[in-house]
Design a protein around this motif. Structure first.
Motif, mmCIF file in Angstrom:
data_model
loop_
_atom_site.group_PDB
_atom_site.id
_atom_site.type_symbol
_atom_site.label_atom_id
_atom_site.label_comp_id
_atom_site.label_asym_id
_atom_site.label_seq_id
_atom_site.Cartn_x
_atom_site.Cartn_y
_atom_site.Cartn_z
ATOM 1 N N ARG A 157 -6.507 -13.081 6.857
ATOM 2 C CA ARG A 157 -6.211 -11.745 6.328
ATOM 3 C C ARG A 157 -5.173 -10.957 7.247
ATOM 4 N NH1 ARG A 157 -9.275 -8.168 8.942
ATOM 5 N NH2 ARG A 157 -9.149 -6.615 7.339
ATOM 6 N N ALA A 158 -4.454 -11.713 8.188
ATOM 7 C CA ALA A 158 -3.366 -11.148 8.868
ATOM 8 C C ALA A 158 -2.164 -10.966 7.955
ATOM 9 C CB ALA A 158 -3.178 -11.730 10.330
ATOM 10 N N GLU A 178 -2.615 -3.919 17.111
ATOM 11 C CA GLU A 178 -2.462 -2.490 17.028
ATOM 12 C C GLU A 178 -2.631 -1.874 15.624
ATOM 13 O OE1 GLU A 178 1.415 -4.428 16.516
ATOM 14 O OE2 GLU A 178 -0.298 -4.410 17.766
ATOM 15 N N THR A 179 -2.633 -2.831 14.733
ATOM 16 C CA THR A 179 -2.755 -2.268 13.564
ATOM 17 C C THR A 179 -3.707 -3.303 12.351
ATOM 18 O OG1 THR A 179 -0.562 -3.989 12.559
ATOM 19 C CG2 THR A 179 -0.458 -1.340 12.946
ATOM 20 N N GLY A 180 -4.831 -3.716 13.294
ATOM 21 C CA GLY A 180 -5.934 -4.126 12.794
ATOM 22 C C GLY A 180 -6.284 -5.676 12.390
ATOM 23 N N THR A 181 -5.296 -6.335 12.735
ATOM 24 C CA THR A 181 -5.503 -7.748 12.408
ATOM 25 C C THR A 181 -5.159 -8.729 13.497
ATOM 26 O OG1 THR A 181 -3.050 -7.911 11.484
ATOM 27 C CG2 THR A 181 -4.814 -7.475 9.999
ATOM 28 N N HIS A 218 -2.765 1.137 7.856
ATOM 29 C CA HIS A 218 -1.737 1.080 8.632
ATOM 30 C C HIS A 218 -0.375 1.247 7.796
ATOM 31 C CE1 HIS A 218 -4.186 0.797 11.980
ATOM 32 N NE2 HIS A 218 -5.158 -0.112 11.419
ATOM 33 N N ASP A 219 -0.546 1.366 6.704
ATOM 34 C CA ASP A 219 0.646 1.337 5.788
ATOM 35 C C ASP A 219 1.351 -0.159 5.655
ATOM 36 O OD1 ASP A 219 0.504 4.002 4.874
ATOM 37 O OD2 ASP A 219 1.569 4.724 6.757
ATOM 38 N N GLY A 229 -7.395 -2.087 -0.638
ATOM 39 C CA GLY A 229 -6.439 -2.480 0.496
ATOM 40 C C GLY A 229 -6.549 -3.942 0.906
ATOM 41 N N ARG A 230 -6.510 -4.249 2.425
ATOM 42 C CA ARG A 230 -6.668 -5.369 2.962
ATOM 43 C C ARG A 230 -8.090 -5.919 2.412
ATOM 44 N NH1 ARG A 230 -3.338 -7.815 5.990
ATOM 45 N NH2 ARG A 230 -2.143 -6.039 6.369
#
Length: 335
Positions: A157-158, A178-181, A218-219, A229-230
């Motif tokens: 996922r990252a 800090e950006t969700g992964t 997080h763009d 998205g992810r």
């Protein structure tokens, strides 16, 4: 020391807030799940203040859990409860030393080790089917990278599009909490994983032709992307369960005497009900076993999948006695 009145839910919130500073979101979720069960048990007993929690209360909770779950699940819950109680001691909600009275559930060694594994022959068959009928699809890339890299879902996922280096070729796994992964072992999980050119070709074709043109919240440009998205952990897991169902890769014949055209387990979101399908972690175990059987050294395999040698041996290497003997064969000397 005088104890302070503390509702169990308040203690849980403070505990989780403290843990959030240094553990991953998935770990917080696991802690919260175990504590929610514990607090529900306290509610059922009419315990509204942590001062009334005793070692006997906690022992009864363990007995209650063992009525419905395996010992290894109860053990994991009890470890969380003991850590939680130790925190409660620090805020004067329970007597100091209470956590030392908590006995962790005993688990037999055979129950502790999971044998859920995707064999190499099965993986090859599944990937051949995906290559033929769903080439360079999200599902194809998901199964391909999980198998070829032996990585965790969190690592998959990252990945961003920019983490795929087509020239080497390799994928670069990075910790970006800090950006969700976040990664399971944080910076210690960061690594570059080399992949074969044919694997890279599939990933490149997915990016160029089939990957949705999306960014996440997080763009960032996620590699494993859906139209929204992810991809979530749940989405990845569903793809794995569907792809590893036996009727997917063996020509539509069900080994459990079900009609695939009428079987609910062939539907999106229900494939985990198939007794022949496996979770993403089974691919990780399968990769480790196949790599060791192929002669890849333990330290190389461990570095590649971000795993210590002891964990690899105990939980992931599912080679048979014959296979392990064959691995040692080339090192034998007439002594």
């Amino acid at each position: 020391m005088e104890l302070k009145p503390t509702p169990p839910r308040d203690a849980r919130s403070r505990y989780l807030n403290k843990k959030q500073t240094h553990v991953t979101e998935k770990t917080i979720y696991n802690y919260d799940t175990a504590l929610t069960r514990f607090i529900g048990f306290l509610d059922s007993e009419g315990t509204a203040d942590m001062r009334d929690v005793t070692s006997d209360t906690i022992a009864r909770f363990e007995e209650w859990r063992l009525e419905s779950v395996k010992p290894i699940t109860a053990r994991n819950d009890m470890r969380t409860i003991r850590n939680f109680i130790q925190f409660c001691e620090s805020i004067q909600a329970v007597p100091v030393g209470l956590h030392e009275l908590i006995q962790i559930t005993n688990v037999k060694q055979e129950d502790e080790i999971c044998d859920d594994v995707l064999l190499r022959e099965e993986a090859v068959q599944i990937l051949d089917q995906l290559d033929k009928y769903q080439y360079a699809s999200l599902r194809h890339v998901t199964l391909l990278l999980l198998w070829k890299c032996g990585m965790r879902i969190g690592g998959l996922r990252a990945l961003d599009v920019g983490d795929f280096d087509e020239g080497r070729p390799a994928v670069q796994i990075r910790h970006r909490p800090e950006t969700g992964t976040p990664l399971k072992r944080k910076q210690n999980s960061e690594r570059d994983v080399l992949i074969r050119p044919d694997t890279a070709d599939v990933v490149a074709d997915f990016i160029r032709n089939r990957r949705p043109d999306v960014t996440d919240d997080h763009d960032r440009e996620p590699l494993i992307a859906t139209d929204y998205g992810r991809a979530s952990r749940t989405t990845i897991t569903k793809h794995v369960y569907l792809s590893t169902s036996p009727c997917f890769s063996n020509g539509g014949t069900c080994p459990f005497n079900e009609d695939p055209s009428d079987c609910r387990a062939t539907q999106w979101g229900h494939a985990s009900k198939c007794p022949g399908s496996v979770s993403p972690h089974a691919l990780r175990r399968g990769y480790v076993t196949a790599a060791r059987n192929a002669g890849q050294p333990k330290d190389v395999t461990g570095d590649r999948v971000n795993m210590s040698g002891s964990i690899l041996d105990k939980h992931y290497d599912k080679g048979t006695h014959d296979e392990k003997a064959e691995r040692r064969k080339g090192y034998l000397r007439d002594i």
